[in-house]
Design a protein around this motif. Structure first.
Motif, short mmCIF file in Angstrom:
data_model
loop_
_atom_site.label_atom_id
_atom_site.label_comp_id
_atom_site.label_asym_id
_atom_site.label_seq_id
_atom_site.Cartn_x
_atom_site.Cartn_y
_atom_site.Cartn_z
N SER A 132 0.85 -1.19 0.00
CA SER A 132 0.00 0.00 0.00
C SER A 132 0.88 1.24 0.00
CB SER A 132 -0.90 0.00 1.25
OG SER A 132 -1.59 1.23 1.38
N VAL A 133 0.30 2.36 -0.43
CA VAL A 133 1.01 3.64 -0.33
C VAL A 133 0.58 4.42 0.91
CG1 VAL A 133 1.28 3.82 -2.82
CG2 VAL A 133 -0.68 4.89 -1.74
N ILE A 134 -0.44 3.95 1.60
CA ILE A 134 -0.88 4.63 2.82
C ILE A 134 0.19 4.44 3.89
CG2 ILE A 134 -2.63 4.67 4.64
CD1 ILE A 134 -4.66 3.78 2.54
N ASN A 167 6.75 0.78 4.23
CA ASN A 167 5.88 0.48 3.09
C ASN A 167 6.63 -0.22 1.96
OD1 ASN A 167 4.41 3.03 4.41
ND2 ASN A 167 2.90 1.86 3.25
N GLY A 168 7.80 -0.76 2.25
CA GLY A 168 8.53 -1.51 1.23
C GLY A 168 9.30 -0.61 0.29
N GLU A 169 9.98 -1.26 -0.65
CA GLU A 169 10.81 -0.56 -1.64
C GLU A 169 10.31 -0.90 -3.05
OE1 GLU A 169 13.11 1.63 -1.09
OE2 GLU A 169 13.06 1.43 1.10
N PRO A 170 10.47 0.04 -3.98
CA PRO A 170 10.99 1.40 -3.85
C PRO A 170 10.08 2.29 -2.99
CG PRO A 170 10.92 0.68 -6.15
CD PRO A 170 10.12 -0.30 -5.37
N ASN A 171 10.67 3.34 -2.44
CA ASN A 171 9.95 4.24 -1.55
C ASN A 171 9.01 5.13 -2.36
OD1 ASN A 171 9.29 6.55 0.14
ND2 ASN A 171 10.86 5.81 1.54
N VAL A 172 7.72 4.90 -2.21
CA VAL A 172 6.72 5.65 -2.99
C VAL A 172 6.75 7.13 -2.61
CG1 VAL A 172 4.27 5.91 -3.48
CG2 VAL A 172 5.25 3.63 -3.21
N ARG A 173 6.88 7.40 -1.33
CA ARG A 173 6.89 8.79 -0.87
C ARG A 173 8.02 9.57 -1.54
NH1 ARG A 173 5.67 10.91 4.38
NH2 ARG A 173 5.57 8.81 5.22
N GLN A 174 9.21 8.96 -1.58
CA GLN A 174 10.35 9.67 -2.15
C GLN A 174 10.24 9.78 -3.67
OE1 GLN A 174 12.84 11.29 -0.60
NE2 GLN A 174 11.73 10.86 1.29
N GLN A 175 9.80 8.72 -4.32
CA GLN A 175 9.77 8.73 -5.78
C GLN A 175 8.65 9.58 -6.34
OE1 GLN A 175 10.21 5.25 -8.08
NE2 GLN A 175 11.91 4.41 -6.91
N CYS A 176 7.53 9.62 -5.66
CA CYS A 176 6.35 10.28 -6.23
C CYS A 176 6.00 11.61 -5.57
CB CYS A 176 5.13 9.36 -6.14
SG CYS A 176 5.31 7.83 -7.05
N PHE A 177 6.33 11.78 -4.29
CA PHE A 177 5.78 12.93 -3.57
C PHE A 177 6.80 13.75 -2.79
CE2 PHE A 177 2.27 9.66 -3.49
CZ PHE A 177 1.59 10.21 -4.58
N SER A 178 8.09 13.53 -3.01
CA SER A 178 9.08 14.36 -2.32
C SER A 178 8.97 15.80 -2.84
CB SER A 178 10.49 13.81 -2.57
OG SER A 178 10.78 13.79 -3.95
N SER A 186 2.45 16.67 4.34
CA SER A 186 1.98 16.90 2.97
C SER A 186 2.18 15.66 2.12
CB SER A 186 2.72 18.09 2.35
OG SER A 186 2.46 19.28 3.05
N GLN A 187 3.34 15.01 2.28
CA GLN A 187 3.60 13.79 1.53
C GLN A 187 2.65 12.67 1.95
OE1 GLN A 187 7.77 12.76 1.88
NE2 GLN A 187 8.45 14.79 1.23
N ASP A 188 2.40 12.56 3.26
CA ASP A 188 1.44 11.57 3.75
C ASP A 188 0.07 11.81 3.13
OD1 ASP A 188 3.40 10.44 5.28
OD2 ASP A 188 2.71 11.27 7.18
N ARG A 189 -0.31 13.07 3.08
CA ARG A 189 -1.64 13.41 2.54
C ARG A 189 -1.74 13.04 1.06
NH1 ARG A 189 -4.78 19.14 3.64
NH2 ARG A 189 -6.75 18.58 2.61
N LEU A 190 -0.67 13.25 0.31
CA LEU A 190 -0.66 12.88 -1.10
C LEU A 190 -0.74 11.36 -1.26
CD1 LEU A 190 2.02 15.39 -2.44
CD2 LEU A 190 -0.45 15.46 -2.82
N CYS A 191 -0.11 10.64 -0.34
CA CYS A 191 -0.21 9.18 -0.37
C CYS A 191 -1.66 8.73 -0.18
CB CYS A 191 0.68 8.56 0.70
SG CYS A 191 2.46 8.68 0.37
#
Length: 954
Positions: free
Chosen positions: A267-269, A277-288, A545-550
């Motif tokens: 999940s991305v939540i 949340n595993g790799e690759p890091n969704v937060r870093q790749q999509c919402f940094s 903000s990144q959490d909210r985008l997730c």
């Protein structure tokens, strides 16, 4: 291709040539050696020479060849297990090519040799999997036979059989290899179980490391393939980690340790940092760097995440369907789902221990999968609603509903009712019930035989009640159990995650306010660490903000998931309404206990979903809302059916969200919403009366915050009533209820409306001068030289007061406006003598008169007359209305009106000209409806606020 015997070559030569190509070995002395060349089996060559046999490969030597080759391992050589797989592949290719041979004898010999190679490759593969130490193995991690089997199945490709890895790359596993492997395992039952238990555990460990951007699809596809084989499906559900048991097992353990848990965890939540949340890091790749992300980039990320999450949902749904269709695995699946629900019951709490309950990500994925299981019986006609049975909730079973708050019944009432039902049943009744159940079972079995591949076939295996509260051993069909399990999953999953998302947004808003306050403290006298505090707070806000985008990516932007959930709750409200006799009004005088005893969250979750979906573009497009509207109209004003006033108030929030004029709906949806309000038969007759009833009921909620809560709820009611007043059919309904209930419920409504108006407007007008004084202080030059701590505290207090005044004034404006437009056409109830007897009249407190002032109004009015009417209660009531209007008129135009003049009154929702005009028009409306002149006399008899000299001067 396999070649025919050339002149000078024998059949033995042909056999040797074919086997050398397949086995990649030779026993000929002096054969060249090196990478890519056949391996020279020196020991076997010596044995053949000592036995005076030709140094040629043959079928009789196959086992000796494989034993020698598998025992000959050195660095750089293929791992033994992969060698066997490749032998099978090459044999299959040679067999296909050999079909072109013309000599039937040669063809038979070659095919026989190749089949023996394949058979031996499978047999030795099984031996190697069961006894890995039988042959030398590579020392590197991941190159053992069990690991390579999993790697083979996980390799990319499109073969339904699985995949395998060669030394040169990844290629599809040869057709028939995996099936042949399973067949060979029939002679090794213990080895079969241990091998595939190990494989399932390794597969689970592989998935745990992956995020939605990782190659999880291979793992899901492999799991789907494995459970397609009934024997492997049985191994899976009998695995010790399929559904771990023990006193130490809680929700988080099931997520981390059970075989399926890590699949649902994807999940991305955001999850707790301990688990990630595993790799690759969704937060870093999509919402940094969220603040600088372009909208196009975000939309692209949203689309990608939605696609991969639905791949996960579809894959897991296929896994569960295959297991549920298998009579030997169905029970274990349902029990696993039930245990996941029961062990995570604490997720519904406001504050639950994230280390002891499963993640939101797992439960959102589980919610999506359960909705897919329910999809076949969520058709437009809801044809399966009769399959649902309230006894599943009342009697217990896999799930325990006893600790949940009921819609109306207390736990004591429910216990007495169930006991009474049980004792009143006669033996004859039980026999009739058993006959009915046997007939139902026969019908279901016949249905299963004709539609075995459909979801209805699942209900042909009745479920046993695990802890029946009655003496009857009721067996529930799959539809019933799946539906009510899904209700619990959604409550703990999708609906709870909505709440978490709302809390996250609120925290982000609070942190931004804190940041603004800290930045205002910069300057002389600021604390030394202020810049560090600002930097830390900015970093925290970026994380939020990144959490909210997730959350946005997996929830807000998944319209399909929303609509699947809406279809589910449509069936829920239809079924619940069926427990009280269907969609008809008025409701029965006594609430049926079946309805009263259902969990309250069944209703609350439906309302929460409707609220959330109403704020998502396109989520309601094409959704049938008629049943939802009927349900809300029926129960919103019915405390004898739904005891929780806050739940009934939430229904108003839903209707408020649906108002066409309040939202930027598409033209099509806006038209549908207008039709929903203006053409729905139950709404046309009962919506306004029930809204007015709820306005009264909400005065006392039983909560310690009831005094403030009622204003929030009445704000929503007031907005909705204003809209309905503009709809002719509802307008007429309002006038009819006012006439019919003039001395009943409508009288109570008016009392409370006037009380709220007085309290809110008076509170607001008293605080405005305080805000004005604070405004002056903040604008003074010496303000910036005051200590930073003092400035922070004063500014915080100022902003708090701003919020209070703005909110109170907004509510007051609504109430005054409602008095205005209703008094224009429904005047008589305002002047009834009974209103003075209101139990809430103690709230009417005007206090000691103090001169207040407000300047500049273009209106001019003179109020005169000194006669006082003496006619008992009627006079007192008229004086009450008059005193209220006089008091606020004096506040707005009295001698000290300048105290209300602030820099930006609009910021506080304070519009004195508009308010003054409304008050004056209320005077006019009430005077017109008072042919006896009682109101005019009451105005002048007010000794507290009436002043002969009060005028509104331009």
């Amino acid at each position: 291709m396999a070649q025919a015997v050339k002149p000078g070559r024998t059949m033995a030569d042909l056999e040797d040539a074919v086997l050398r190509r397949v086995l990649v070995v030779t026993v000929k002395p002096g054969s060249p050696e090196g990478p890519g060349l056949p391996v020279y089996l020196e020991q076997l060559c010596g044995e053949l020479m000592s036995e005076d046999k030709p140094t040629l490969l043959s079928r009789e030597l196959l086992e000796r060849v494989l034993m020698d080759r598998l025992g000959t391992f050195s660095v750089g050589m293929e791992a033994p297990f992969l060698y066997l797989v490749n032998c099978y592949r090459r044999a299959s290719e040679e067999s296909r090519k050999a079909q072109n041979m013309r000599d039937k004898a040669q063809l038979a010999m070659v095919q026989d040799a190749l089949q023996q190679v394949k058979d031996l490759a499978l047999s030795y593969s099984v031996l190697m999997l069961v006894h890995p130490s039988m042959f030398p193995q590579p020392h590197e991690v991941g190159l053992g036979p069990n690991s390579l089997l999993l790697a083979s199945l996980l390799a990319d490709g499109s073969s339904n059989s699985g995949f395998y890895a060669t030394s040169s790359g990844l290629e599809p596993l040869p057709p028939g290899f995996f099936e042949g492997l399973l067949k060979r395992f029939e002679d090794e039952p213990d080895g079969f179980r241990s091998t595939f238990e190990h494989l399932f555990k390794d597969l689970q460990g592989t998935v745990w490391k992956l995020s939605p951007l990782g190659p999880f699809q291979r793992c899901v596809r492999t799991l789907v393939m494995l459970v397609s084989y009934p024997k492997l499906a049985k191994v899976l559900v009998e695995h010790p980690m399929w559904n771990p048991k023990g006193n130490h097992i809680h929700g988080r353990v099931l997520e981390v340790s059970s075989i399926l848990g890590p699949f649902f965890h994807i999940s991305v939540i955001p999850d707790h940092p301990v688990f990630g949340n595993g790799e690759p890091n969704v937060r870093q790749q999509c919402f940094s760097d969220s603040s600088s992300r372009r909208a196009g980039d975000l939309n692209s990320s949203y689309a990608t995440i939605k696609t991969v999450m639905h791949q996960l949902y579809d894959g897991l749904h296929e896994v569960l369907m295959k297991l549920l269709r298998n009579s030997e695995t169905k029970e274990a699946v349902l029990q696993y789902l039930a245990d996941v629900i029961q062990k995570n019951g604490n997720r519904s709490q406001l504050q639950s221990n994230p280390l002891a309950v499963a993640s939101s990500g797992m439960f959102v994925s589980l919610s999506a999968v359960m909705l897919k299981l329910c999809a076949p019986f969520l058709d437009a006609s809801l044809s399966k609603k009769d399959k649902l049975d309230a006894r599943y909730v009342l009697q217990g079973g896999r799930l325990d509903f006893s600790g949940l708050t009921a819609i109306l019944a207390t736990s004591e009432e429910l216990a007495r009712w169930v006991d009474g039902r049980n004792h009143s049943r006669t033996e004859g009744f039980r026999q009739v019930q058993q006959l009915r159940e046997q007939e139902e079972l026969r019908r279901l079995q016949a249905e299963e035989a004709s539609t075995s591949m459909q979801i209805d076939s699942l209900q042909s295996y009745p479920l046993k009640s695990m802890a029946s509260a009655s003496s009857d051993n009721v067996k529930f069909n799959f539809i019933c159990e799946c539906f009510l399990m899904t209700a619990r999953v959604l409550n703990l999953g999708l609906i709870k995650t909505f709440s978490d998302f709302k809390s996250l947004a609120q925290e982000q808003s609070r942190r931004k306010e804190e940041l603004a306050t800290l930045k205002n403290m910069r300057g002389d006298g600021a604390p030394a660490q202020i810049e560090q505090d600002i930097a830390q707070l900015e970093a925290h806000i970026e994380q939020l903000s990144q959490d909210r985008l997730c959350y946005n990516s997996q929830l807000m932007n998944d319209v399909d998931l929303m609509q699947e959930a809406l279809a589910y709750y449509r069936l829920m409200v239809v079924w619940l309404t069926g427990l009280v006799g269907g969609f008809r009004m008025p409701l029965p005088a006594v609430c049926p206990m079946e309805f009263a005893s259902m969990p309250e969250h069944f209703v609350e979750d439906a309302m929460e979903l409707l609220l959330f979906a109403s704020r998502i573009p396109r989520a309601l497009d094409g959704v049938n809302l008629d049943e939802f509207m009927s349900f809300i109209v029926m129960f919103m004003g019915s405390p004898l059916y739904i005891k929780n006033p806050y739940l009934r108030a939430k229904m108003v929030e839903v209707l408020n969200a649906w108002m066409p004029k309040n939202h930027g709906y598409s033209p099509t949806l806006s038209s549908s919403m207008a039709s929903l309000f203006e053409g729905h038969q139950l709404a046309l007759q009962y919506l306004v009366p029930n809204l007015l009833q709820l306005y009264v009921d909400i005065e006392f909620t039983g909560a310690h915050t009831q005094f403030y809560d009622k204003f929030n709820i009445r704000h929503n009611i007031a907005e909705l009533l204003e809209y309905l007043w503009s709809v002719p059919s509802h307008h007429n309904s309002w006038k009819q209820i006012a006439m019919k209930e003039e001395k009943g419920s409508y009288l109570k409504f008016l009392n409370l409306l006037i009380n709220d108006s007085i309290f809110l407007l008076d509170e607001s007008l008293k605080k405005i001068p305080e805000l004005k004084e604070m405004e002056v202080q903040l604008s003074e030059e010496q303000w910036s030289r005051r200590p930073a701590q003092e400035r922070q505290e004063r500014e915080r207090h100022y902003h708090q007061q701003e919020h209070v005044v703005r909110y109170d004034m907004m509510l007051a404006n609504e109430d005054v406006k409602m008095i205005l437009y209703t008094s224009a056409e429904i005047t008589a109830p305002f002047l009834l003598p009974e209103m003075v007897c209101s139990p809430f009249s103690h709230l009417i407190i005007f206090g000691t008169f103090e001169d207040r002032d407000y300047s500049s109004s273009s209106l001019c009015i003179f109020i005169g007359g000194n006669d006082i009417l003496q006619s008992g209660n009627h006079a007192v009531q008229v004086e009450r209305i008059a005193a209220m209007l006089n008091y606020f008129l004096l506040q707005l135009v009295g001698p000290q009106r300048k105290a209300l003049k602030v820099k930006d009154p609009e910021k506080y929702e304070f519009r004195p000209r508009e308010l003054l005009a409304q008050i004056v028009n209320i005077y006019v409306n009430l005077d017109r409806g008072d042919p006896q002149g009682l109101f005019a006399r009451a105005i002048s008899s007010d000794g507290r606020s009436y002043k002969n000299e009060v005028r509104l001067l331009s």
